[in-house]
Write an enzyme that holds these catalytic residues in place. Structure first.
Site: not given
Ligand code: BV8
Ligand code: ZN
Length: 272
Positions: A106, A121, A213
């Protein structure tokens, strides 16, 4: 959020000169932008965001994926920066060497007063051709976002209802291929420049503030670890525990929109 944690976090912030602020979806939750954890609405509740946010999903059904991103873009356009975004801008105004790194797609940091956050991202506002990567214009169906950031986070009064279904993506003006959202999908590499700027900032910061996060998506989740490994204190703002708890000097349990303004006041009682 207990007073002692806030006071300790305030002390660390007041002592910092080169802080990093690292944000996730929780930063925008109080602006009405759903986190990745929040249940999706309407048609989208049938889909896991991690499935839709992939090159394979776009290849299989480009209209479904484009429709989802247009619905999210409409939602963000109707949202406003919350007091948490304003507090991040206040930290940067006070400490010009502050680097803001976000996983969010956003534009609420920019509308909240942080002109150029490091975007790991991508963005909902930078569509490009899925074949030749030529930048594409944004569909011009929305009024510009209203004026300066305001306190309340209510939706834009006169914005049209967001699309709630598949939408054929526009064709690239150059090669005719479908236009895709300018975000990083799962399985795709992060933008090199953004990733190295983030690692550089985390390696040289004297405090890292991680906000809203779950630290489950990599390599972004490693940024706070880089700072901790190099001895910088890490302060976490999140209502619930996350895998980062163990590396944090202070965990402030609470919503960003309430904790961050209080943190700025704790660090600089004269600031806000
Ligand atoms: C890649 C854009 C390879 C799109 C996004 C190592 C270990 C395990 C897995 C992997 C690894 N390395 C790579 C992987 C695979 C994968 C990955 O991490 N998978 C996960 C699911 C296990 N990673 C990838 O695929 C990455 N790319 O590795 O490529 C490569 C390398 C070289 C060459 C070619 C290929 C790419 C990852 C990026 C994906 N795109 N976003 C879109 O938005 O549609 S990720 C997206 O999800 C967000 O950007 C963000 O990063 C993530 C969500 O996480 P958060 O932002 O933390 O949000 P979430 O909802 O999870 O949590 C919210 C938090 O806020 C909670 O804790 C909650 O309690 C808290 N909260 C709630 N309300 C509040 C609050 N906090 C404060 N105030 C409040 N009011
Ligand atoms: Zn093209």
């Amino acid at each position: 959020m207990s007073g002692t944690e806030l006071a300790e976090a305030g002390r660390l912030l007041a002592a910092a000169r080169r802080p990093v602020v690292f944000t996730g979806a929780g930063m925008s939750a109080e602006s009405g932008v759903p986190t990745f954890r929040d249940a999706q609405t309407g048609l989208w509740q049938r889909y896991d965001p991690r499935e839709l946010a992939t090159p394979a999903a776009f290849r299989t059904d480009p209209a479904l994926v484009w429709g989802w991103y247009e619905a999210r873009r409409h939602g963000v356009r109707r949202a406003r920066p919350n007091p948490g975004h304003l507090a991040v801008a206040a930290i940067r105004a006070r400490l010009p060497e502050t680097v803001v790194i976000t996983q969010n797609v956003d534009d609420l940091h920019e509308r909240g007063g942080v002109p150029a956050p490091v975007r790991l991202h991508g963005s909902l506002f930078a569509p490009r051709c899925s074949a030749c990567a030529r930048p594409a214009p944004l569909p011009s169906d929305l009024p510009p976002p209203a004026g300066p950031p305001v306190q309340h986070a209510g939706p834009e009064p006169h914005a049209p209802a967001p699309p709630d279904g598949p939408l054929t993506p526009p064709a690239c003006a150059g090669c005719g291929a479908p236009v895709r959202p300018g975000v990083v999908w799962f399985g795709e590499a992060l933008p090199e420049a953004a990733l190295s700027a983030a690692v550089e900032a985390a390696s040289t910061c004297d405090l890292l503030l991680t906000v809203g996060t779950s630290a489950l998506v990599h390599p972004a989740a490693e940024i706070p670890l880089v700072a901790a490994r190099l001895g910088a204190p890490v302060v976490q703002v999140n209502p619930v525990p996350t895998p980062l708890d163990a590396i944090c000097a202070v965990n402030v349990r609470g919503p960003a929109g309430e904790v961050l303004p209080a943190l700025v006041r704790a660090a600089w009682p004269d600031a806000i």
